[in-house]
Design a protein around this motif. Structure first.
Motif, PDB file in Angstrom:
ATOM      1  N   LEU A 101     -11.781  56.796  46.720  1.00  0.00           N
ATOM      2  CA  LEU A 101     -13.211  56.559  46.945  1.00  0.00           C
ATOM      3  C   LEU A 101     -14.013  57.821  46.625  1.00  0.00           C
ATOM      4  O   LEU A 101     -15.052  57.748  45.966  1.00  0.00           O
ATOM      5  CB  LEU A 101     -13.467  56.137  48.393  1.00  0.00           C
ATOM      6  CG  LEU A 101     -14.946  55.994  48.776  1.00  0.00           C
ATOM      7  CD1 LEU A 101     -15.576  54.803  48.082  1.00  0.00           C
ATOM      8  CD2 LEU A 101     -15.092  55.860  50.284  1.00  0.00           C
ATOM      9  N   ARG A 102     -13.532  58.962  47.078  1.00  0.00           N
ATOM     10  CA  ARG A 102     -14.231  60.231  46.807  1.00  0.00           C
ATOM     11  C   ARG A 102     -14.379  60.446  45.303  1.00  0.00           C
ATOM     12  O   ARG A 102     -15.447  60.833  44.818  1.00  0.00           O
ATOM     13  CB  ARG A 102     -13.458  61.414  47.409  1.00  0.00           C
ATOM     14  CG  ARG A 102     -13.478  61.444  48.923  1.00  0.00           C
ATOM     15  CD  ARG A 102     -12.701  62.617  49.459  1.00  0.00           C
ATOM     16  NE  ARG A 102     -13.463  63.843  49.226  1.00  0.00           N
ATOM     17  CZ  ARG A 102     -12.938  65.053  49.164  1.00  0.00           C
ATOM     18  NH1 ARG A 102     -11.647  65.221  49.312  1.00  0.00           N
ATOM     19  NH2 ARG A 102     -13.693  66.107  48.963  1.00  0.00           N
ATOM     20  N   MET A 160     -16.890  57.883  43.742  1.00  0.00           N
ATOM     21  CA  MET A 160     -18.279  58.201  44.078  1.00  0.00           C
ATOM     22  C   MET A 160     -18.765  59.407  43.267  1.00  0.00           C
ATOM     23  O   MET A 160     -19.860  59.375  42.699  1.00  0.00           O
ATOM     24  CB  MET A 160     -18.410  58.468  45.581  1.00  0.00           C
ATOM     25  CG  MET A 160     -19.827  58.710  46.035  1.00  0.00           C
ATOM     26  SD  MET A 160     -20.960  57.310  45.777  1.00  0.00           S
ATOM     27  CE  MET A 160     -20.656  56.366  47.263  1.00  0.00           C
ATOM     28  N   ALA A 161     -17.976  60.455  43.194  1.00  0.00           N
ATOM     29  CA  ALA A 161     -18.367  61.642  42.427  1.00  0.00           C
ATOM     30  C   ALA A 161     -18.565  61.284  40.960  1.00  0.00           C
ATOM     31  O   ALA A 161     -19.529  61.721  40.325  1.00  0.00           O
ATOM     32  CB  ALA A 161     -17.324  62.744  42.576  1.00  0.00           C
ATOM     33  N   ASP A 162     -17.687  60.447  40.418  1.00  0.00           N
ATOM     34  CA  ASP A 162     -17.767  60.030  39.018  1.00  0.00           C
ATOM     35  C   ASP A 162     -19.034  59.201  38.771  1.00  0.00           C
ATOM     36  O   ASP A 162     -19.763  59.429  37.800  1.00  0.00           O
ATOM     37  CB  ASP A 162     -16.522  59.230  38.646  1.00  0.00           C
ATOM     38  CG  ASP A 162     -16.475  58.891  37.173  1.00  0.00           C
ATOM     39  OD1 ASP A 162     -16.614  59.823  36.349  1.00  0.00           O
ATOM     40  OD2 ASP A 162     -16.311  57.709  36.837  1.00  0.00           O
ATOM     41  N   LEU A 163     -19.313  58.246  39.649  1.00  0.00           N
ATOM     42  CA  LEU A 163     -20.494  57.389  39.512  1.00  0.00           C
ATOM     43  C   LEU A 163     -21.780  58.222  39.506  1.00  0.00           C
ATOM     44  O   LEU A 163     -22.647  58.050  38.644  1.00  0.00           O
ATOM     45  CB  LEU A 163     -20.532  56.372  40.660  1.00  0.00           C
ATOM     46  CG  LEU A 163     -21.731  55.419  40.691  1.00  0.00           C
ATOM     47  CD1 LEU A 163     -21.687  54.465  39.505  1.00  0.00           C
ATOM     48  CD2 LEU A 163     -21.726  54.638  42.002  1.00  0.00           C
ATOM     49  N   ILE A 164     -21.876  59.152  40.437  1.00  0.00           N
ATOM     50  CA  ILE A 164     -23.083  59.980  40.563  1.00  0.00           C
ATOM     51  C   ILE A 164     -23.221  60.920  39.365  1.00  0.00           C
ATOM     52  O   ILE A 164     -24.314  61.103  38.827  1.00  0.00           O
ATOM     53  CB  ILE A 164     -23.068  60.728  41.915  1.00  0.00           C
ATOM     54  CG1 ILE A 164     -23.228  59.711  43.055  1.00  0.00           C
ATOM     55  CG2 ILE A 164     -24.165  61.791  41.974  1.00  0.00           C
ATOM     56  CD1 ILE A 164     -22.956  60.269  44.438  1.00  0.00           C
ATOM     57  N   THR A 165     -22.113  61.485  38.909  1.00  0.00           N
ATOM     58  CA  THR A 165     -22.126  62.373  37.742  1.00  0.00           C
ATOM     59  C   THR A 165     -22.552  61.607  36.487  1.00  0.00           C
ATOM     60  O   THR A 165     -23.364  62.086  35.701  1.00  0.00           O
ATOM     61  CB  THR A 165     -20.739  63.009  37.523  1.00  0.00           C
ATOM     62  OG1 THR A 165     -20.375  63.705  38.711  1.00  0.00           O
ATOM     63  CG2 THR A 165     -20.752  63.992  36.371  1.00  0.00           C
ATOM     64  N   HIS A 168     -19.765  65.456  46.640  1.00  0.00           N
ATOM     65  CA  HIS A 168     -18.373  65.389  47.079  1.00  0.00           C
ATOM     66  C   HIS A 168     -18.345  65.003  48.548  1.00  0.00           C
ATOM     67  O   HIS A 168     -18.845  65.744  49.395  1.00  0.00           O
ATOM     68  CB  HIS A 168     -17.664  66.728  46.850  1.00  0.00           C
ATOM     69  CG  HIS A 168     -17.551  67.066  45.396  1.00  0.00           C
ATOM     70  ND1 HIS A 168     -16.697  66.404  44.548  1.00  0.00           N
ATOM     71  CD2 HIS A 168     -18.212  67.963  44.631  1.00  0.00           C
ATOM     72  CE1 HIS A 168     -16.824  66.881  43.325  1.00  0.00           C
ATOM     73  NE2 HIS A 168     -17.740  67.837  43.343  1.00  0.00           N
ATOM     74  N   LEU A 169     -17.788  63.835  48.823  1.00  0.00           N
ATOM     75  CA  LEU A 169     -17.670  63.378  50.199  1.00  0.00           C
ATOM     76  C   LEU A 169     -16.703  64.298  50.939  1.00  0.00           C
ATOM     77  O   LEU A 169     -15.673  64.683  50.398  1.00  0.00           O
ATOM     78  CB  LEU A 169     -17.154  61.941  50.241  1.00  0.00           C
ATOM     79  CG  LEU A 169     -18.004  60.898  49.510  1.00  0.00           C
ATOM     80  CD1 LEU A 169     -17.328  59.538  49.550  1.00  0.00           C
ATOM     81  CD2 LEU A 169     -19.400  60.818  50.116  1.00  0.00           C
TER      82      LEU A 169
END
Length: 148
Positions: A111-112, A115-120, A128-129
């Motif tokens: 998940l971390r 999420m980082a990939d989607l936002i980038t 970074h969660l």
């Protein structure tokens, strides 16, 4: 070993980990991207577990990252990472901790990364969660359920 003995041994196996859902909204782009202010970031996490078949469970960990400048949304990103686990022949009192602690700990790193990939990919610096103590989270939920 007889089949009866083999059938009564505890089983805990990861069948699959997958990205179940992902969404990203930038409702105020491009104007908000020109702002120089530092946005505020709100992060919400959730865990849910559901039976998928006999002895097979889906455990999902979800995160919502909402960034704002003043009262305007910069972006809203949501991801739900799922895992399918085969869990058999465990005492009933161990099922809660397995579903609420062990399974989420396995799914969360995926998940971390998602999420980082989607936002980038949306053009923002990655969010970074933080590492999560799922045991403390689980115990808190149990205490809250007992208090009600």
């Amino acid at each position: 070993m007889t089949d009866a003995v083999a059938d009564s041994n505890p089983v805990f196996q990861i069948q699959r980990v997958y990205l179940k859902e992902a969404s990203l909204e930038q409702p105020n782009s491009p104007a908000i991207l020109l702002q120089q202010e530092q946005p505020s970031v709100d992060i919400q996490l959730g865990v849910e577990a559901t039976p998928a078949a006999d002895g097979v469970y889906e455990v999902c960990v979800s995160a919502t990252v909402h960034t704002k400048i003043a009262d305007k949304t910069v972006f809203l990103a949501e991801c739900k990472q799922g895992g399918i686990f085969e869990i058999r022949n465990l005492p009933e009192d161990q099922m809660g901790p397995i579903m609420g602690i062990a399974c989420p700990q396995i799914v969360y790193p995926y998940l971390r990364a998602s999420m980082a990939d989607l936002i980038t990919r949306a053009g923002f610096p990655p969010v970074h969660l933080a590492e999560i103590n799922f045991q403390a989270m689980y115990e808190q939920q149990q205490a809250g359920a007992t208090a009600q």
